[in-house]
Motif scaffolding. Structure first.
Motif, PDB file in Angstrom:
ATOM      1  N   ASP A 102       0.824  -1.222   0.000  1.00  0.00           N
ATOM      2  CA  ASP A 102       0.000   0.000   0.000  1.00  0.00           C
ATOM      3  C   ASP A 102       0.853   1.264   0.000  1.00  0.00           C
ATOM      4  N   THR A 103       2.158   1.110  -0.262  1.00  0.00           N
ATOM      5  CA  THR A 103       3.072   2.248  -0.316  1.00  0.00           C
ATOM      6  C   THR A 103       3.314   2.641  -1.772  1.00  0.00           C
ATOM      7  N   LEU A 104       3.146   3.930  -2.044  1.00  0.00           N
ATOM      8  CA  LEU A 104       3.384   4.472  -3.376  1.00  0.00           C
ATOM      9  C   LEU A 104       4.809   5.011  -3.439  1.00  0.00           C
ATOM     10  N   ILE A 105       5.575   4.543  -4.413  1.00  0.00           N
ATOM     11  CA  ILE A 105       6.951   5.005  -4.604  1.00  0.00           C
ATOM     12  C   ILE A 105       6.944   5.930  -5.815  1.00  0.00           C
ATOM     13  N   VAL A 106       7.468   7.151  -5.640  1.00  0.00           N
ATOM     14  CA  VAL A 106       7.423   8.150  -6.706  1.00  0.00           C
ATOM     15  C   VAL A 106       8.819   8.715  -6.944  1.00  0.00           C
ATOM     16  N   ASN A 107       9.244   8.734  -8.199  1.00  0.00           N
ATOM     17  CA  ASN A 107      10.492   9.394  -8.592  1.00  0.00           C
ATOM     18  C   ASN A 107      10.158  10.831  -8.960  1.00  0.00           C
TER      19      ASN A 107
END
Length: 110
Positions: free
Chosen positions: A20-25
């Protein structure tokens, strides 16, 4: 063996889900005219903030700007790397909402 660098968990996209963790560059633009989420540029999402880039303060400001847009507390956003760099990666725990640029891009994910 290649030098040790962060694993590109997002592949060809500017974001990925890990549970449920969003990883964003992020490709940050400090000292901008206004705070705004821009368009994806390759595997990064352009985000402009009005804060000046001094001692990582623009990144802290960016996190405070983004938290309500994702419906999370500031403490739920972790800067994985890039605190004092325009290239950064964020981990957003259990976002309750997503800015439009994410919902438009999910069409590509199938």
């Amino acid at each position: 063996m290649p030098f040790n660098r962060p694993r590109n968990v997002t592949g060809d996209s500017f974001f990925a889900w890990e549970g449920d963790t969003l990883i964003v560059n992020i490709l940050g633009k400090p000292a901008a005219a206004k705070d705004a989420i821009g368009k994806p540029k390759g595997t990064q999402l352009k985000i402009s903030v009005t804060a000046k880039p001094k001692d990582g303060r623009a990144t802290d400001y960016m996190v405070r700007f983004l938290a309500p847009l994702f419906g999370v507390a500031v403490a739920d956003i972790e800067v994985v790397f890039g605190q004092e760099n325009v290239n950064k990666q964020l981990r957003i725990k259990a976002p309750k909402k997503l800015p439009a640029v994410f919902t438009q891009s999910t069409l590509d994910l199938g």
